[in-house]
Write a protein that holds these residues in place. Structure first.
Motif, PDB file in Angstrom:
ATOM      1  N   ALA A   4       0.840  -1.195   0.000  1.00 49.29           N
ATOM      2  CA  ALA A   4       0.000   0.000   0.000  1.00 49.29           C
ATOM      3  C   ALA A   4       0.870   1.238   0.000  1.00 49.29           C
ATOM      4  CB  ALA A   4      -0.916   0.006   1.231  1.00 49.29           C
ATOM      5  N   ALA A   5       0.252   2.373  -0.294  1.00 54.50           N
ATOM      6  CA  ALA A   5       0.918   3.673  -0.193  1.00 54.50           C
ATOM      7  C   ALA A   5       0.471   4.323   1.102  1.00 54.50           C
ATOM      8  CB  ALA A   5       0.552   4.548  -1.381  1.00 54.50           C
ATOM      9  N   GLY A 103      16.837  18.757  -5.170  1.00 56.24           N
ATOM     10  CA  GLY A 103      17.996  17.875  -5.147  1.00 56.24           C
ATOM     11  C   GLY A 103      17.651  16.405  -5.232  1.00 56.24           C
ATOM     12  N   LEU A 104      16.558  16.080  -5.945  1.00 54.35           N
ATOM     13  CA  LEU A 104      16.097  14.694  -6.009  1.00 54.35           C
ATOM     14  C   LEU A 104      16.684  13.926  -7.178  1.00 54.35           C
ATOM     15  CD1 LEU A 104      12.322  15.207  -5.105  1.00 54.35           C
ATOM     16  CD2 LEU A 104      14.246  14.695  -3.595  1.00 54.35           C
ATOM     17  N   GLY A 105      17.561  14.555  -7.931  1.00 53.10           N
ATOM     18  CA  GLY A 105      18.202  13.853  -9.029  1.00 53.10           C
ATOM     19  C   GLY A 105      17.298  13.716 -10.234  1.00 53.10           C
ATOM     20  N   THR A 106      17.400  12.565 -10.906  1.00 51.35           N
ATOM     21  CA  THR A 106      16.691  12.364 -12.173  1.00 51.35           C
ATOM     22  C   THR A 106      15.448  11.491 -12.017  1.00 51.35           C
ATOM     23  OG1 THR A 106      18.161  10.503 -12.686  1.00 51.35           O
ATOM     24  CG2 THR A 106      18.793  12.676 -13.523  1.00 51.35           C
ATOM     25  N   VAL A 107      14.757  11.635 -10.894  1.00 45.52           N
ATOM     26  CA  VAL A 107      13.544  10.841 -10.671  1.00 45.52           C
ATOM     27  C   VAL A 107      12.453  11.273 -11.646  1.00 45.52           C
ATOM     28  CG1 VAL A 107      14.091  10.569  -8.236  1.00 45.52           C
ATOM     29  CG2 VAL A 107      12.580  12.436  -8.948  1.00 45.52           C
ATOM     30  N   LEU A 123      -2.646  12.452  -6.328  1.00 45.11           N
ATOM     31  CA  LEU A 123      -2.498  11.502  -5.233  1.00 45.11           C
ATOM     32  C   LEU A 123      -2.833  10.089  -5.699  1.00 45.11           C
ATOM     33  CD1 LEU A 123      -1.917  11.287  -2.138  1.00 45.11           C
ATOM     34  CD2 LEU A 123      -4.396  11.521  -1.793  1.00 45.11           C
ATOM     35  N   ALA A 124      -3.944   9.952  -6.435  1.00 40.36           N
ATOM     36  CA  ALA A 124      -4.343   8.638  -6.936  1.00 40.36           C
ATOM     37  C   ALA A 124      -3.281   8.078  -7.878  1.00 40.36           C
ATOM     38  CB  ALA A 124      -5.683   8.736  -7.648  1.00 40.36           C
ATOM     39  N   THR A 125      -2.694   8.942  -8.700  1.00 42.44           N
ATOM     40  CA  THR A 125      -1.645   8.512  -9.628  1.00 42.44           C
ATOM     41  C   THR A 125      -0.430   7.996  -8.863  1.00 42.44           C
ATOM     42  OG1 THR A 125      -2.371  10.134 -11.276  1.00 42.44           O
ATOM     43  CG2 THR A 125      -0.152   9.245 -11.514  1.00 42.44           C
ATOM     44  N   ALA A 126       0.008   8.762  -7.867  1.00 41.98           N
ATOM     45  CA  ALA A 126       1.173   8.360  -7.083  1.00 41.98           C
ATOM     46  C   ALA A 126       0.901   7.087  -6.293  1.00 41.98           C
ATOM     47  CB  ALA A 126       1.577   9.488  -6.139  1.00 41.98           C
ATOM     48  N   VAL A 127      -0.290   6.978  -5.706  1.00 46.24           N
ATOM     49  CA  VAL A 127      -0.651   5.768  -4.961  1.00 46.24           C
ATOM     50  C   VAL A 127      -0.596   4.551  -5.876  1.00 46.24           C
ATOM     51  CG1 VAL A 127      -2.579   4.573  -3.842  1.00 46.24           C
ATOM     52  CG2 VAL A 127      -1.997   6.903  -3.166  1.00 46.24           C
ATOM     53  N   SER A 128      -1.121   4.701  -7.087  1.00 46.86           N
ATOM     54  CA  SER A 128      -1.120   3.579  -8.030  1.00 46.86           C
ATOM     55  C   SER A 128       0.298   3.144  -8.354  1.00 46.86           C
ATOM     56  CB  SER A 128      -1.846   3.980  -9.317  1.00 46.86           C
ATOM     57  OG  SER A 128      -3.201   4.275  -9.060  1.00 46.86           O
ATOM     58  N   MET A 129       1.199   4.111  -8.517  1.00 51.36           N
ATOM     59  CA  MET A 129       2.583   3.777  -8.856  1.00 51.36           C
ATOM     60  C   MET A 129       3.316   3.139  -7.683  1.00 51.36           C
ATOM     61  SD  MET A 129       3.586   7.000 -11.332  1.00 51.36           S
ATOM     62  CE  MET A 129       5.126   6.280 -11.904  1.00 51.36           C
ATOM     63  N   THR A 131       1.828   1.342  -5.192  1.00 50.87           N
ATOM     64  CA  THR A 131       1.270   0.002  -4.973  1.00 50.87           C
ATOM     65  C   THR A 131       1.687  -0.963  -6.081  1.00 50.87           C
ATOM     66  OG1 THR A 131      -0.799   0.668  -6.063  1.00 50.87           O
ATOM     67  CG2 THR A 131      -0.710   0.835  -3.665  1.00 50.87           C
ATOM     68  N   ALA A 132       1.970  -0.427  -7.283  1.00 47.60           N
ATOM     69  CA  ALA A 132       2.417  -1.270  -8.391  1.00 47.60           C
ATOM     70  C   ALA A 132       3.903  -1.583  -8.320  1.00 47.60           C
ATOM     71  CB  ALA A 132       2.106  -0.592  -9.719  1.00 47.60           C
ATOM     72  N   GLY A 133       4.605  -0.963  -7.364  1.00 46.24           N
ATOM     73  CA  GLY A 133       6.022  -1.203  -7.225  1.00 46.24           C
ATOM     74  C   GLY A 133       6.896  -0.349  -8.114  1.00 46.24           C
ATOM     75  N   LEU A 134       6.323   0.675  -8.756  1.00 44.30           N
ATOM     76  CA  LEU A 134       7.089   1.565  -9.621  1.00 44.30           C
ATOM     77  C   LEU A 134       7.788   2.676  -8.840  1.00 44.30           C
ATOM     78  CD1 LEU A 134       4.573   1.897 -12.586  1.00 44.30           C
ATOM     79  CD2 LEU A 134       6.626   0.473 -12.469  1.00 44.30           C
TER      80      LEU A 134
END
Length: 345
Positions: A4-5, A103-107, A123-129, A131-134
């Motif tokens: 989960a996120a 300073g987060l680099g090339t994320v 938020l939904a987009t980030a949560v999906s990523m 939970t998907a392990g991305l």
């Protein structure tokens, strides 16, 4: 356990320039009473000359990352999603600039445009990523400087909108942890695109070969229909999600809705059968900060002691597009940051 996120940090930022109702009354045919009665707003902030949306986004993100470092330990952020309708430039997106300045680099970093619903979409987009392990730790920001696109002669929008930013940090965790995002309900209806809009400046107007009509470069909103749609869509979306989660009998404990208008919040509460005291409100101090609204309200609620660990929390919003959405979580223990400046007398 199911991956989960989990929300582990929150932060916010406001410009230093505050505009009270009394100041607006000196510029327009209005009054403090007129504005408060119709909106519940007493104060708003506007971006300083030479500064932009990314500046507020960086400030809000910096605080959220600091909180996440305390609550979840140091760890690299590997995703940035920025919700905004007022990017620094039409091209490129503002999120990569924010990630670079942090300073987060090339994320991976990208923008989401859904106006006042933008933060929930992001938020939904980030949560999906997550939970998907991305991604293992994601930074989600809502930031807008609507003062830069408001008609200087329009007293209504000047009274409603303020500039601001809010941010949250998500980490990979388990679904039964406090802070885990438990569900979403999202929707859109493009048939209402003209209700909340800036008509000029996009490919539609530029490809016409005609100059923009006078005033089309400014933000415009049809107040009556927007009010009706906002109440309907937030109520329906919230009800759908609450039923899906089985939250009944007065749950959630707190509702953090998009801070558009106090009358909208009250009407949504009536539709859901919730007490007005269950709603987090900071619009009296900051106005409608668009994509920054919900995360900034979360940040202020924590600072004010209005959110407690273990409380069931509903988030809901409505914005241009038309777009709307809701999300739910059990609030984690994040400590208490300093509150944003109080409402001016």
């Amino acid at each position: 356990m199911t991956r989960a996120a989990v929300l582990c940090g929150v932060g916010g930022a406001l410009p230093t320039i505050a505009v009270s109702n009394e100041e607006l009354a000196s510029r327009f045919d209005t009054s403090d009473q007129w504005i408060r009665t119709r909106t519940g707003i007493g104060n708003r902030h506007v971006i300083e000359p030479g500064r932009a949306t990314s500046d507020l986004a960086v400030e809000a993100a910096t605080e959220a990352l600091a909180v996440a470092g305390r609550t979840a330990g140091p760890a690299p952020v590997d995703l940035v999603v920025l919700a905004t309708s007022t990017p620094d430039r039409p091209c490129p997106a503002t999120a990569p600039v924010v990630a670079h300045r942090l300073g987060l680099g090339t994320v991976p970093a990208f923008d989401v445009a859904a106006v006042c619903t933008g933060f929930l979409y992001a938020l939904a987009t980030a949560v999906s990523m997550v939970t998907a392990g991305l991604a293992d730790r994601a930074l989600v920001i809502g930031a807008d400087t609507f003062s830069t696109i408001l008609d200087p002669a329009d007293r209504t929008t000047a009274a409603i909108f303020g500039d601001g930013a809010g941010a949250v940090v998500l980490r990979a965790g388990e679904a039964d942890e406090p802070g885990a995002l438990l569900g979403f309900d999202l929707g859109a209806d493009g048939a209402g695109e003209d209700l909340i809009t800036v008509r000029a400046g996009g490919s539609r107007q530029r490809a016409s070969g005609e100059a923009a009509a006078e005033g089309d470069q400014w933000f415009a909103m049809q107040g009556g229909p927007v009010f009706t749609e906002a109440v309907l869509r937030m109520s329906e979306s919230s009800r759908t999600l609450l039923e899906r989660l089985g939250w009944t009998g007065g749950e959630p404990a707190k509702v953090v809705a998009h801070q558009a208008n106090i009358r909208i919040l009250r009407a949504v509460g009536e539709q859901l059968g919730l007490d007005e005291k269950q709603f987090v409100v900071n619009l009296d101090r900051v106005g409608n900060t668009v994509a920054g609204s919900i995360p900034l309200a979360l940040r202020d609620a924590v600072a004010d002691g209005d959110l407690a660990s273990g409380q069931r929390v509903l988030l809901t919003a409505f914005g241009g597009g038309l777009t709307w959405g809701s999300a739910a979580l059990v609030w984690p223990d994040l400590g208490r940051p300093a509150p944003t400046p109080p409402e001016l007398p």
